[in-house]
Design a protein around this motif. Structure first.
Motif, PDB file in Angstrom:
ATOM      1  N   ALA A 165       0.877  -1.258  -0.064  1.00  9.48           N
ATOM      2  CA  ALA A 165      -0.092   0.154   0.107  1.00  9.48           C
ATOM      3  C   ALA A 165       0.928   1.145   0.042  1.00  9.48           C
ATOM      4  O   ALA A 165       0.765   2.365  -0.566  1.00  9.48           O
ATOM      5  CB  ALA A 165      -0.797  -0.042   1.229  1.00  9.48           C
ATOM      6  N   GLY A 166       1.952   1.132   0.706  1.00 11.61           N
ATOM      7  CA  GLY A 166       2.715   2.376   0.999  1.00 11.61           C
ATOM      8  C   GLY A 166       3.582   2.766  -0.535  1.00 11.61           C
ATOM      9  O   GLY A 166       3.523   3.905  -0.719  1.00 11.61           O
ATOM     10  N   VAL A 167       4.267   1.790  -0.966  1.00 11.04           N
ATOM     11  CA  VAL A 167       4.759   2.344  -2.150  1.00 11.04           C
ATOM     12  C   VAL A 167       3.940   2.879  -3.324  1.00 11.04           C
ATOM     13  O   VAL A 167       4.622   4.017  -3.698  1.00 11.04           O
ATOM     14  CB  VAL A 167       5.775   1.158  -3.048  1.00 11.04           C
ATOM     15  CG1 VAL A 167       6.503   1.402  -4.139  1.00 11.04           C
ATOM     16  CG2 VAL A 167       6.786   0.479  -1.778  1.00 11.04           C
ATOM     17  N   PRO A 168       2.851   2.217  -3.650  1.00 11.17           N
ATOM     18  CA  PRO A 168       2.260   2.811  -4.539  1.00 11.17           C
ATOM     19  C   PRO A 168       1.642   4.319  -3.998  1.00 11.17           C
ATOM     20  O   PRO A 168       1.673   5.418  -5.001  1.00 11.17           O
ATOM     21  CB  PRO A 168       0.939   2.082  -5.007  1.00 11.17           C
ATOM     22  CG  PRO A 168       1.535   0.839  -4.377  1.00 11.17           C
ATOM     23  CD  PRO A 168       2.453   1.148  -3.277  1.00 11.17           C
ATOM     24  N   THR A 169       1.393   4.516  -2.750  1.00  4.59           N
ATOM     25  CA  THR A 169       0.746   5.893  -2.244  1.00  4.59           C
ATOM     26  C   THR A 169       2.082   6.803  -2.455  1.00  4.59           C
ATOM     27  O   THR A 169       1.607   7.919  -2.981  1.00  4.59           O
ATOM     28  CB  THR A 169       0.488   5.419  -0.955  1.00  4.59           C
ATOM     29  OG1 THR A 169      -0.335   4.256  -0.634  1.00  4.59           O
ATOM     30  CG2 THR A 169      -0.125   6.846  -0.176  1.00  4.59           C
ATOM     31  N   ILE A 170       3.129   6.393  -2.045  1.00  2.00           N
ATOM     32  CA  ILE A 170       4.212   7.269  -2.040  1.00  2.00           C
ATOM     33  C   ILE A 170       4.478   7.745  -3.733  1.00  2.00           C
ATOM     34  O   ILE A 170       4.408   8.980  -4.122  1.00  2.00           O
ATOM     35  CB  ILE A 170       5.519   6.989  -1.546  1.00  2.00           C
ATOM     36  CG1 ILE A 170       5.271   6.620  -0.018  1.00  2.00           C
ATOM     37  CG2 ILE A 170       6.641   7.655  -1.851  1.00  2.00           C
ATOM     38  CD1 ILE A 170       6.586   5.624   0.623  1.00  2.00           C
ATOM     39  N   LEU A 171       4.553   6.729  -4.564  1.00  2.00           N
ATOM     40  CA  LEU A 171       4.735   7.177  -5.943  1.00  2.00           C
ATOM     41  C   LEU A 171       3.460   8.142  -6.323  1.00  2.00           C
ATOM     42  O   LEU A 171       3.599   9.012  -7.150  1.00  2.00           O
ATOM     43  CB  LEU A 171       4.538   5.951  -6.791  1.00  2.00           C
ATOM     44  CG  LEU A 171       6.191   5.002  -6.675  1.00  2.00           C
ATOM     45  CD1 LEU A 171       5.791   3.990  -7.488  1.00  2.00           C
ATOM     46  CD2 LEU A 171       7.068   6.042  -7.170  1.00  2.00           C
ATOM     47  N   HIS A 172       2.372   7.504  -6.027  1.00  3.28           N
ATOM     48  CA  HIS A 172       0.997   8.447  -6.392  1.00  3.28           C
ATOM     49  C   HIS A 172       1.023   9.773  -5.628  1.00  3.28           C
ATOM     50  O   HIS A 172       1.017  10.885  -6.583  1.00  3.28           O
ATOM     51  CB  HIS A 172      -0.353   7.805  -6.023  1.00  3.28           C
ATOM     52  CG  HIS A 172      -1.535   8.370  -6.155  1.00  3.28           C
ATOM     53  ND1 HIS A 172      -2.276   8.350  -7.553  1.00  3.28           N
ATOM     54  CD2 HIS A 172      -2.100   9.174  -5.380  1.00  3.28           C
ATOM     55  CE1 HIS A 172      -3.115   9.017  -7.545  1.00  3.28           C
ATOM     56  NE2 HIS A 172      -3.320   9.592  -6.358  1.00  3.28           N
ATOM     57  N   VAL A 173       1.407  10.097  -4.419  1.00  6.35           N
ATOM     58  CA  VAL A 173       1.332  11.484  -3.818  1.00  6.35           C
ATOM     59  C   VAL A 173       2.496  12.107  -4.673  1.00  6.35           C
ATOM     60  O   VAL A 173       2.364  13.360  -5.100  1.00  6.35           O
ATOM     61  CB  VAL A 173       1.579  11.222  -2.456  1.00  6.35           C
ATOM     62  CG1 VAL A 173       1.973  12.608  -2.029  1.00  6.35           C
ATOM     63  CG2 VAL A 173       0.732  10.732  -1.846  1.00  6.35           C
ATOM     64  N   ALA A 174       3.903  11.686  -4.775  1.00  4.21           N
ATOM     65  CA  ALA A 174       4.851  12.206  -5.308  1.00  4.21           C
ATOM     66  C   ALA A 174       4.666  12.702  -6.946  1.00  4.21           C
ATOM     67  O   ALA A 174       5.010  13.799  -7.394  1.00  4.21           O
ATOM     68  CB  ALA A 174       6.251  11.595  -5.129  1.00  4.21           C
ATOM     69  N   LEU A 175       4.165  11.535  -7.547  1.00  4.99           N
ATOM     70  CA  LEU A 175       3.937  11.952  -9.174  1.00  4.99           C
ATOM     71  C   LEU A 175       2.808  12.584  -9.433  1.00  4.99           C
ATOM     72  O   LEU A 175       2.781  13.366 -10.525  1.00  4.99           O
ATOM     73  CB  LEU A 175       4.169  10.516  -9.904  1.00  4.99           C
ATOM     74  CG  LEU A 175       5.414  10.062  -9.756  1.00  4.99           C
ATOM     75  CD1 LEU A 175       5.730   8.428 -10.403  1.00  4.99           C
ATOM     76  CD2 LEU A 175       6.775  11.032  -9.943  1.00  4.99           C
ATOM     77  N   VAL A 176       1.691  12.491  -8.853  1.00  4.86           N
ATOM     78  CA  VAL A 176       0.522  12.923  -9.209  1.00  4.86           C
ATOM     79  C   VAL A 176       0.097  14.293  -8.342  1.00  4.86           C
ATOM     80  O   VAL A 176       0.096  15.465  -8.788  1.00  4.86           O
ATOM     81  CB  VAL A 176      -0.724  12.116  -8.997  1.00  4.86           C
ATOM     82  CG1 VAL A 176      -2.006  12.877  -9.414  1.00  4.86           C
ATOM     83  CG2 VAL A 176      -0.647  10.832 -10.128  1.00  4.86           C
ATOM     84  N   TRP A 177       0.023  14.432  -6.919  1.00  2.00           N
ATOM     85  CA  TRP A 177      -0.327  15.134  -6.280  1.00  2.00           C
ATOM     86  C   TRP A 177       0.660  16.344  -5.773  1.00  2.00           C
ATOM     87  O   TRP A 177       0.341  17.451  -6.193  1.00  2.00           O
ATOM     88  CB  TRP A 177      -0.810  14.647  -4.682  1.00  2.00           C
ATOM     89  CG  TRP A 177      -2.091  14.104  -4.781  1.00  2.00           C
ATOM     90  CD1 TRP A 177      -2.409  12.663  -5.046  1.00  2.00           C
ATOM     91  CD2 TRP A 177      -3.261  14.770  -4.936  1.00  2.00           C
ATOM     92  NE1 TRP A 177      -3.684  12.595  -5.105  1.00  2.00           N
ATOM     93  CE2 TRP A 177      -4.314  13.982  -5.086  1.00  2.00           C
ATOM     94  CE3 TRP A 177      -3.720  15.994  -4.905  1.00  2.00           C
ATOM     95  CZ2 TRP A 177      -5.783  14.238  -5.276  1.00  2.00           C
ATOM     96  CZ3 TRP A 177      -5.046  16.308  -4.967  1.00  2.00           C
ATOM     97  CH2 TRP A 177      -6.104  15.466  -5.274  1.00  2.00           C
ATOM     98  N   VAL A 178       1.898  15.888  -5.718  1.00  2.00           N
ATOM     99  CA  VAL A 178       2.858  17.017  -5.513  1.00  2.00           C
ATOM    100  C   VAL A 178       3.133  17.848  -6.993  1.00  2.00           C
ATOM    101  O   VAL A 178       3.167  19.106  -6.729  1.00  2.00           O
ATOM    102  CB  VAL A 178       4.333  16.359  -5.056  1.00  2.00           C
ATOM    103  CG1 VAL A 178       5.288  17.391  -5.078  1.00  2.00           C
ATOM    104  CG2 VAL A 178       4.055  15.807  -3.806  1.00  2.00           C
ATOM    105  N   THR A 179       3.000  17.019  -7.948  1.00  2.00           N
ATOM    106  CA  THR A 179       3.451  17.881  -9.166  1.00  2.00           C
ATOM    107  C   THR A 179       2.226  18.552  -9.520  1.00  2.00           C
ATOM    108  O   THR A 179       2.264  19.719  -9.818  1.00  2.00           O
ATOM    109  CB  THR A 179       3.598  16.771 -10.166  1.00  2.00           C
ATOM    110  OG1 THR A 179       2.717  15.741 -10.235  1.00  2.00           O
ATOM    111  CG2 THR A 179       4.905  16.076 -10.316  1.00  2.00           C
ATOM    112  N   ALA A 180       0.942  18.117  -9.304  1.00  2.00           N
ATOM    113  CA  ALA A 180      -0.003  18.798  -9.376  1.00  2.00           C
ATOM    114  C   ALA A 180      -0.314  19.911  -8.806  1.00  2.00           C
ATOM    115  O   ALA A 180      -0.345  21.372  -9.154  1.00  2.00           O
ATOM    116  CB  ALA A 180      -1.401  18.079  -9.154  1.00  2.00           C
TER     117      ALA A 180
END
Lengths: 438, 323
Positions: B44-59
C-alpha cells in the motif's frame, strides 16, 4: 515449455538472463569505479587531467563522424582524450536548461548569437578569453563579434557555418534569359515574369513554422540594417515601429508570388519544386542542397544574396547560423578544456571536419578552401565578405519568444497579410511580458 | 485512455505458506503476522508514495508555479507575479481562446458524429451478422494503433502536394489548391475526421459491451408485444444502455480535453488547430522555457477537467449510497 522446442530456441532465455546479469555487474562496477577513480586523482583535483568530457548534440551520422575525427586528431596531438556524450539533437535542446544546471560535461556543442549570450548571462557558461588570445587571428571580425557575450567577454568558439540566400537553377535562368536581381524592384519584376512563364516564382513551405522567420530576417536587415535587427531581436526596439511595419509591407508585396499552400508544406517538399524546375527561386540555407540527390541537379544549383532594398545597407549583412562550442560553468579539467578549444579554433580542425561533412563551410577564414565544391566556395566568400553576420530569428532572440509568439504570429500574417497593425501590437504586448520576466 | 478509477487495489492476504515460525499467543487480536504487516505496508505504501509524489505534489507544484514567472534556471529565479499569467493569458495571448474553442469543438464533434455512428455499428454487429468478427476488428483497429502513428498515416492522406486526396482530385496545382494541413478553415476538420475515425471504433466496443449485457428476454418481450426493430431499440434497448452512455460521455470529455498527439504530429497546433494541451507543451518544454506561464494554462485545463469530473463523481457516489 521450453522443452517443447527441439531447436536452440530455448537458449535465448538463459543467455539473456546472463547478459542482464553481466550488464548489471558492469553497471555496478562502473558505479564503484567513479569514486575509485576520483580517489586516485589525488592532490585535490577530482578528475582525470588526461580527459575532457564533451556534450554533443550531433546525433546524425555524418556530423557525428566528422566531429569524432576532430577529437581523434586532438588526442593524437595532445594526449588528452575527449569523452563524448552524444544526445539526440532535439532532446539536447529541450534539456539544455537542466543539463547546464546539473553536472554538465566540460565542453558542449551550442549555437552562436543571443542563445549563447543567454546562458552566459545566466552564469551557466565560462568565459574563454584566454583561448581567443591564441585563436583570434584565425577568424574574421564578424565571427569575433558573434562569439562575444553581452558583457564583451568571449564565450564561444565557432566551428562551422552556412549562409541563407536565394537559391535557383542555372539552367532555368538560362532557358528563360533571367538575370540575377540585385534590387527589390528587379526581384519583384522577375517574380512577375516567372509567373507569366508558368513557374512558381518563389518556392515556400512553412509547416515547421521557422522558414518564414528567414524571410522576415532578410527583408528586415536589408530594409532597416543590422543594428535594428539586433535591437529588435533583443527586445529593445518596438514591434509597432514603422520600420517593422515596412518589413511586412514589403513581404506582402512578395507574398502573391510565393508557392500556394505553404502552411501545409515542409521545407523539404518545397525544395522538391526547385529540384523539379517547377519553381524559379527558393530562399533558404545552403542545407537545401541536401535535397539535390542527383549530381547533375546539384551542379545546376546556384544562389545569390537577397537583393538590396535600402541603399544605406546594401547587401552587407549575411544570415549565417554558426555552430560551435561553449564551456560549462565549472569544467573539471580547465587546462584540458583550454587546450581543446585552442585546437578547435584552428583552421586544421575545421578542415578535418569539412572533409567528412561538406554541407557547411568553415567559420575561420584561414581554413583551406581547396576541397570545397563551387557552392561551398561561394558560400564561404559570401560569409567572409560580409560586414555583419546575423544568426537566425530564433538564435538571435529569446527562444521562448520566437517559438511561442513569433512562429504563430508570422503564420497568422501569412494567412492574413492585411491585419498587420493589430498583429504587431499583439506581438509587442507579448514581447514586453516575456522580456520583462527575467 | 482507460477509465479505471485509481483506487488502490486491496492487498490480497498472503496465504500462510509453510510452517509458521512461532504461534502468536494473543489470540484473535493479532490477525496479521509481522511479515504480513510489512508486506501490506509495502504494497500500500509504495504506490501511495509514488502516487502522491508523481500526481499530487506535481499537480500542486504546477498550481503554485502558475502564479510565478520562472525560466527553469535555479530556484532563486522564481518570481511571484500573482495573477499576471492569467491576465496575460485571457487578454494578450492570441492563441488561448482559439485553443479553448477548439477543445470544445473537439468534444461536440466527437459526441455528435463518431458516438452515434459507433452505437449504430455496435447494434448492427450485435445482430450476429456474417463476418461480424471481421468488421469488428476492422473498426476497432484504429483504436489499437498509437495516435502518433495515426497522425503520420493521415498526413500521407492530407499532404497538399503528394497526398492521396489532392492527387486523386487534382487539387495540388497552382490556382486550385486545397491545403488540408495549413488552411485554418480546413485543418481542424481534417484532423477531426482522423480523430472521429478512431473514436468510432472505441465507442463501438463500449456499446457492444453494453449491448451484450442487455437481457435477451427484454427483446423477446418487446417483439411479442409487436414492437418493430426501431421501436425496440428506442424504447427498450437504449434506455438499458444508460450506464454505458455515462461512461461514453465521460470518455469523450476526457478524449476532448487530452487531445494532443494527433494534432502535434499533424501540424504542431499551428493556425487553426490550437489546443490547450499543445499550448502547455510549447511553453514548458524547450530551452529558456516559460514554466510559470505554461503552468497557468495547465491550471485552466485542470479547472475545466474538474468542473466536468466532479459532478460525475458526485452523481456516481450518490448512486452508490442509494444502492
Amino acid at each position: 515449455m521450453q522443452d517443447l522446442s527441439p531447436s536452440g530456441l530455448s537458449l535465448p532465455s538463459p543467455s539473456r538472463r546472463s547478459l542482464l546479469r553481466g550488464a548489471g555487474g558492469a553497471a555496478l562496477l562502473a558505479g564503484a569505479g567513479i569514486p575509485l577513480l576520483s580517489a586516485c586523482g589525488g592532490s585535490g583535483s577530482s578528475s582525470d587531467p588526461k580527459t575532457v568530457s564533451l556534450g554533443s548534440n550531433q546525433s546524425d551520422a555524418v556530423p557525428k563522424k566528422a566531429y569524432g575525427e576532430i577529437y581523434t586528431a586532438f588526442t593524437k596531438q595532445s594526449g588528452i582524450t575527449v569523452k563524448v556524450n552524444t544526445k539526440d539533437h532535439n532532446t539536447f535542446q529541450e534539456q539544455i536548461n537542466s543539463y547546464l544546471q546539473g553536472t554538465p560535461d566540460d565542453v558542449f556543442n551550442w549555437f552562436a548569437g543571443y542563445r549563447m549570450q543567454f546562458f552566459a548571462q545566466k552564469g551557466l557558461a565560462s568565459p574563454v578569453d584566454d583561448v581567443w588570445e591564441k585563436i583570434g587571428g584565425n577568424f574574421p571580425d564578424a565571427m569575433k563579434k558573434l562569439s562575444k557575450g553581452a558583457d564583451g567577454k568571449y564565450y564561444f568558439v565557432p566551428l562551422t557555418t552556412y549562409p541563407w540566400a536565394v537559391f535557383y537553377r542555372k539552367s532555368v535562368f538560362q532557358q528563360h534569359g533571367y538575370q540575377v536581381p540585385t534590387t527589390w524592384d528587379e526581384l519583384v519584376a522577375l517574380c512577375k515574369q516567372m509567373k507569366k512563364d508558368g513557374l512558381v516564382p518563389i518556392a515556400f513551405g512553412d509547416k515547421d513554422a521557422w522558414p518564414a522567420m528567414g524571410t522576415f530576417d532578410q527583408i528586415n536587415f536589408r530594409l532597416n540594417g543590422y543594428d535594428f535587427h539586433v535591437e529588435l531581436m533583443a527586445g529593445k526596439a518596438s514591434w509597432t515601429d514603422a520600420k517593422v511595419k515596412g518589413v511586412f509591407d514589403h513581404w506582402a508585396e512578395l507574398l502573391p508570388y510565393h508557392q500556394d499552400g505553404f502552411m501545409g508544406r515542409t521545407w523539404q517538399d518545397a525544395a522538391q519544386t526547385l529540384v523539379a524546375k517547377k519553381a524559379g527561386m527558393y530562399l533558404l540555407g545552403t542545407f537545401v542542397a541536401q535535397q539535390f540527390t542527383n549530381k547533375a541537379d546539384l551542379d545546376d544549383l546556384d544562389f545569390f544574396a537577397f537583393p538590396e532594398i535600402n541603399s544605406a545597407y546594401g547587401q552587407d549583412t549575411v544570415e549565417a547560423p554558426t555552430d560551435g562550442f561553449m564551456v560549462s560553468k565549472s569544467p573539471k579539467n580547465k587546462a584540458g578544456v583550454t587546450k581543446l578549444l585552442e585546437f578547435l579554433g584552428t583552421p586544421e580542425a575545421e578542415e578535418t571536419y569539412l572533409k567528412s561533412d561538406p554541407s557547411v563551410v568553415a567559420a575561420s577564414n584561414k581554413a583551406s578552401t581547396a576541397a570545397y565544391s563551387p557552392l561551398q566556395k561561394k558560400a564561404f566568400e559570401m560569409i567572409s565578405g560580409a560586414k555583419t553576420l546575423t544568426q537566425f530569428m530564433d538564435r538571435d532572440s529569446r527562444p521562448d519568444f520566437t517559438s511561442t509568439v513569433m512562429q504563430p504570429s508570422l503564420q497568422k500574417f501569412l494567412q492574413n497579410p492585411k491585419g498587420v497593425d493589430s498583429l504587431l501590437s499583439s506581438i509587442e504586448r507579448q514581447k514586453k511580458t516575456i522580456f520583462a520576466s527575467s | 485512455m482507460s477509465i479505471e478509477t485509481q483506487t488502490p487495489k486491496a492487498a490480497p492476504t498472503v496465504p500462510p505458506s509453510g510452517p509458521a515460525p512461532r504461534k502468536v499467543p494473543q489470540g484473535h487480536s493479532r490477525l496479521l503476522t509481522r511479515r504480513d504487516r510489512i508486506t501490506l505496508a509495502l504494497m500500500a505504501g509504495v504506490p501511495t508514495i509514488l502516487h502522491v509524489a508523481l500526481v499530487w505534489v506535481t499537480a500542486l507544484a504546477s498550481i503554485a508555479l502558475a502564479f510565478t514567472s520562472w525560466d527553469g534556471i535555479g530556484f532563486d529565479s522564481i518570481k511571484w507575479v500573482g495573477l499576471d499569467n492569467f491576465r496575460q493569458l485571457f487578454t494578450d495571448n492570441p492563441q488561448f481562446w482559439p485553443a479553448v474553442e477548439h477543445n470544445v469543438i473537439w468534444f461536440v464533434v466527437l459526441i455528435l458524429i463518431p458516438t452515434p455512428f459507433g452505437l449504430f455499428l455496435a447494434v448492427q454487429l450485435d445482430k450476429k451478422i456474417r463476418f461480424s468478427r471481421l468488421y469488428q476488428t476492422a473498426f476497432f483497429l484504429p483504436v489499437v494503433v498509437s495516435l502518433a502513428v495515426t497522425g503520420f498515416v493521415w498526413q500521407l492522406v492530407y499532404n497538399p502536394d503528394t497526398g492521396l486526396i489532392n492527387s486523386l482530385i487534382g487539387a495540388n496545382k497552382p490556382g486550385h489548391y486545397i491545403d488540408w494541413i495549413g488552411d485554418p478553415k480546413l485543418n481542424l476538420w481534417a484532423v477531426l475526421i482522423a480523430a472521429s475515425w478512431r473514436h468510432t471504433g472505441y465507442m463501438m466496443i463500449l456499446y457492444l459491451a453494453g449491448l451484450k449485457g442487455v437481457d435477451p428476454s427484454l427483446r423477446e418481450a418487446s417483439s411479442l408485444d409487436g414492437a418493430n426493430e426501431w421501436q425496440t431499440f428506442k424504447n427498450v434497448i437504449f434506455p438499458t444502455l444508460r450506464p454505458t452512455n455515462t461512461v461514453v460521455l465521460v470518455v469523450t470529455i476526457i478524449e476532448a480535453l487530452r487531445a494532443f498527439d494527433l494534432v502535434f504530429v499533424f501540424n504542431k497546433g499551428a493556425q487553426g488547430t490550437e489546443l490547450l494541451s499543445i499550448l502547455i507543451t510549447n511553453n514548458i518544454i524547450g530551452e529558456s522555457s516559460r514554466i510559470g506561464y505554461g503552468s497557468a494554462i495547465a491550471v485552466v485545463l485542470l479547472v475545466i477537467s474538474l468542473a466536468v469530473i466532479i459532478p460525475y463523481l458526485i452523481a456516481t457516489f450518490r448512486k452508490e449510497r442509494q444502492a
